[in-house]
Design a protein around this motif. Sequence first.
Motif, PDB file in Angstrom:
ATOM      1  N   THR A  75      -6.035  -4.634  -1.338  1.00 49.85           N
ATOM      2  CA  THR A  75      -5.194  -5.775  -1.006  1.00 49.85           C
ATOM      3  C   THR A  75      -5.914  -6.853  -0.231  1.00 49.85           C
ATOM      4  O   THR A  75      -6.985  -6.664   0.300  1.00 49.85           O
ATOM      5  CB  THR A  75      -4.018  -5.359  -0.113  1.00 49.85           C
TER       6      THR A  75
ATOM      7  N   TYR B   7      -5.891  -2.653   8.920  1.00 52.46           N
ATOM      8  CA  TYR B   7      -7.096  -2.610   8.091  1.00 52.46           C
ATOM      9  C   TYR B   7      -8.399  -2.853   8.842  1.00 52.46           C
ATOM     10  O   TYR B   7      -9.147  -3.754   8.519  1.00 52.46           O
ATOM     11  CB  TYR B   7      -6.948  -3.588   6.928  1.00 52.46           C
TER      12      TYR B   7
ATOM     13  N   PHE C 216      -6.599   3.457   3.382  1.00 54.09           N
ATOM     14  CA  PHE C 216      -5.824   2.799   2.328  1.00 54.09           C
ATOM     15  C   PHE C 216      -6.422   3.081   0.946  1.00 54.09           C
ATOM     16  O   PHE C 216      -5.685   3.309  -0.023  1.00 54.09           O
ATOM     17  CB  PHE C 216      -5.693   1.290   2.573  1.00 54.09           C
TER      18      PHE C 216
ATOM     19  N   ILE D 149      -5.045   6.283   0.002  1.00 52.55           N
ATOM     20  CA  ILE D 149      -3.631   6.162  -0.411  1.00 52.55           C
ATOM     21  C   ILE D 149      -3.556   5.761  -1.889  1.00 52.55           C
ATOM     22  O   ILE D 149      -2.763   6.314  -2.663  1.00 52.55           O
ATOM     23  CB  ILE D 149      -2.897   5.117   0.474  1.00 52.55           C
TER      24      ILE D 149
ATOM     25  N   TYR E 284       1.354   7.931  -4.889  1.00 57.11           N
ATOM     26  CA  TYR E 284       1.281   6.456  -4.813  1.00 57.11           C
ATOM     27  C   TYR E 284       0.943   5.918  -6.205  1.00 57.11           C
ATOM     28  O   TYR E 284      -0.206   5.682  -6.557  1.00 57.11           O
ATOM     29  CB  TYR E 284       0.239   6.042  -3.771  1.00 57.11           C
TER      30      TYR E 284
ATOM     31  N   GLN F 186       1.430   3.089  -7.520  1.00 53.53           N
ATOM     32  CA  GLN F 186       1.255   1.637  -7.697  1.00 53.53           C
ATOM     33  C   GLN F 186      -0.106   1.257  -8.276  1.00 53.53           C
ATOM     34  O   GLN F 186      -0.185   0.492  -9.230  1.00 53.53           O
ATOM     35  CB  GLN F 186       1.432   0.922  -6.361  1.00 53.53           C
TER      36      GLN F 186
ATOM     37  N   GLY G 204      -1.635  -5.727  -6.370  1.00 54.60           N
ATOM     38  CA  GLY G 204      -1.385  -4.692  -5.358  1.00 54.60           C
ATOM     39  C   GLY G 204      -0.033  -4.765  -4.686  1.00 54.60           C
ATOM     40  O   GLY G 204       0.236  -4.013  -3.758  1.00 54.60           O
ATOM     41  N   SER G 205       0.816  -5.695  -5.097  1.00 55.85           N
ATOM     42  CA  SER G 205       2.119  -5.891  -4.450  1.00 55.85           C
ATOM     43  C   SER G 205       1.996  -6.180  -2.964  1.00 55.85           C
ATOM     44  O   SER G 205       2.896  -5.866  -2.181  1.00 55.85           O
ATOM     45  CB  SER G 205       3.056  -4.683  -4.674  1.00 55.85           C
TER      46      SER G 205
ATOM     47  N   ASN H 105       4.591  -7.048   1.399  1.00 56.38           N
ATOM     48  CA  ASN H 105       4.438  -6.852   2.845  1.00 56.38           C
ATOM     49  C   ASN H 105       4.828  -8.092   3.648  1.00 56.38           C
ATOM     50  O   ASN H 105       4.714  -8.096   4.885  1.00 56.38           O
ATOM     51  CB  ASN H 105       3.003  -6.417   3.183  1.00 56.38           C
TER      52      ASN H 105
ATOM     53  N   TYR I  86       5.418   6.911   0.283  1.00 55.43           N
ATOM     54  CA  TYR I  86       5.072   6.504   1.656  1.00 55.43           C
ATOM     55  C   TYR I  86       5.149   7.672   2.640  1.00 55.43           C
ATOM     56  O   TYR I  86       5.006   7.494   3.847  1.00 55.43           O
ATOM     57  CB  TYR I  86       5.969   5.336   2.108  1.00 55.43           C
TER      58      TYR I  86
ATOM     59  N   THR J  96      -0.781   8.771   4.461  1.00 52.46           N
ATOM     60  CA  THR J  96      -0.059   7.578   4.938  1.00 52.46           C
ATOM     61  C   THR J  96       0.264   7.702   6.426  1.00 52.46           C
ATOM     62  O   THR J  96       0.205   6.717   7.174  1.00 52.46           O
ATOM     63  CB  THR J  96       1.222   7.343   4.108  1.00 52.46           C
TER      64      THR J  96
ATOM     65  N   PHE K 234      -2.836   6.806   8.176  1.00 52.34           N
ATOM     66  CA  PHE K 234      -3.019   5.350   8.057  1.00 52.34           C
ATOM     67  C   PHE K 234      -2.171   4.634   9.111  1.00 52.34           C
ATOM     68  O   PHE K 234      -2.646   3.737   9.825  1.00 52.34           O
ATOM     69  CB  PHE K 234      -2.599   4.968   6.639  1.00 52.34           C
TER      70      PHE K 234
ATOM     71  N   MET L 115       8.244   1.068   7.885  1.00 51.14           N
ATOM     72  CA  MET L 115       7.342   2.049   8.480  1.00 51.14           C
ATOM     73  C   MET L 115       7.344   1.902  10.000  1.00 51.14           C
ATOM     74  O   MET L 115       7.273   0.783  10.522  1.00 51.14           O
ATOM     75  CB  MET L 115       5.934   1.883   7.903  1.00 51.14           C
TER      76      MET L 115
ATOM     77  N   GLU M 230       5.403  -1.789   9.560  1.00 46.57           N
ATOM     78  CA  GLU M 230       5.290  -2.399   8.219  1.00 46.57           C
ATOM     79  C   GLU M 230       6.633  -2.417   7.512  1.00 46.57           C
ATOM     80  O   GLU M 230       7.442  -1.507   7.680  1.00 46.57           O
ATOM     81  CB  GLU M 230       4.292  -1.604   7.355  1.00 46.57           C
TER      82      GLU M 230
ATOM     83  N   SER N 293       7.680  -2.907   3.340  1.00 46.52           N
ATOM     84  CA  SER N 293       7.129  -3.052   1.984  1.00 46.52           C
ATOM     85  C   SER N 293       8.309  -3.318   1.045  1.00 46.52           C
ATOM     86  O   SER N 293       9.002  -2.390   0.621  1.00 46.52           O
ATOM     87  CB  SER N 293       6.367  -1.785   1.602  1.00 46.52           C
TER      88      SER N 293
HETATM   89  C1  AVI Z   1      -0.926  -3.079   0.899  1.00 42.54           C
HETATM   90  N1  AVI Z   1       0.455  -2.756   0.601  1.00 42.54           N
HETATM   91  C2  AVI Z   1       0.900  -3.331  -0.659  1.00 42.54           C
HETATM   92  C3  AVI Z   1       0.772  -1.324   0.728  1.00 42.54           C
HETATM   93  C4  AVI Z   1       2.265  -1.091   0.415  1.00 42.54           C
HETATM   94  O1  AVI Z   1       2.525  -0.246  -0.415  1.00 42.54           O
HETATM   95  O2  AVI Z   1       3.107  -1.779   0.986  1.00 42.54           O
HETATM   96  C5  AVI Z   1       0.435  -0.799   2.107  1.00 42.54           C
HETATM   97  C6  AVI Z   1       0.844   0.628   2.304  1.00 42.54           C
HETATM   98  N2  AVI Z   1       1.506   1.071   3.341  1.00 42.54           N
HETATM   99  C7  AVI Z   1       1.704   2.365   3.210  1.00 42.54           C
HETATM  100  N3  AVI Z   1       1.174   2.753   2.064  1.00 42.54           N
HETATM  101  C8  AVI Z   1       0.628   1.681   1.485  1.00 42.54           C
END
Ligand code: AVI
Length: 311
Positions: free
Chosen positions: A3, A36, A44, A47, A53, A55, A154-155, A159, A198, A205, A208, A244, A272, A274
């Motif tokens: 990201t 980060y 990350f 992850i 995950y 994505q 990466g979406s 965030n 998550y 995670t 992280f 989060m 966070e 998301s």
């Molecule tokens: C960077 N971003 C898109 C991740 C998300 O999924 O929101 C960050 C992340 N936080 C926890 N896992 C991944």
Amino acid sequence: MDTGLARAQAQDDGFAQALTAGLARAPKQIACKYFYDETGSHLFDRICELPEYYQTRTEIALLERHAAEIAGLMGRNIEIVEFGAGSLRKVRILLDAARPDAYLPLDISGGYLATVVRALAADYPALALRPLVADFTRPLCIAGTARRAGFFPGSTIGNFQPEAAMALLRRMRGTLNGGGLLIGVDLVKDPARLHAAYNDAGGVTAAFNKNLLARANRELGADFDPDGFAHYAPYNPAAQRIEMYLVSLKRQSVQLDGRRFDFASGESIHTEDSHKYTIESFREMAAHAGFRPRAVWSDAERLFSIHWLES
Ligand code: AVI
């Protein structure tokens, strides 16, 4: 690494000031860009490889499957500008298919940009590589008049709070010289699937999230006890977002920068959000930001989407 928020560097990214201000607020909070540092970027990366995950692998599969069509929409004689130099694996798919005249990776970390340029220079000798050290969350001006295809995978857009996301899209649009934006967006889905992504079984995670505390200890001389906090990441269906938190498991105090911050048992630091979108809700937001949503690609399970937005 995936990201644009990633690779924020330890140097002076305002972490000390943001953390002291965030801990003084009620409820306590800190912006997710501070995840980060080097350790957080490595976590990350892990992850992105997790089975839960979906994505990263879903977005890569979509890019590979639709590369030719995407290149056709981007057109010839373009520059690709990536907002936050991210996964080389993703941008290579675009570079191979769209054959742009130039690639402008834009990132807050000059060191990471140098790595990106080194890695690509050998494989793309005809490509002009023009790295830009910049924070794309701030007002942006990129010199030159060539039509650009923006790339924001990466979406990461998720965030940002929706208002901020819209403002960011508007700013990105202003840098494209009439071109378009290719953007990855995670979709609203079964909350159990989101929850698993998550709250992975291997605890990556959680590590992280807790790295924020370890980072504060390493860089700022704070005395957080990371074991005294729990990773908590519920899905909020009304707001359509994962939230989060780091939740204090006991009454405790932390010293930071000559100040004391008290935590009640159960008190949290919000680290966070998301946000998840439907294809329609994202296209609507993009239209409000001034784009004309054109093409969208999604996988058979409707887990993730990639949008081509024209300006
Ligand atoms: C960077 N971003 C898109 C991740 C998300 O999924 O929101 C960050 C992340 N936080 C926890 N896992 C991944």
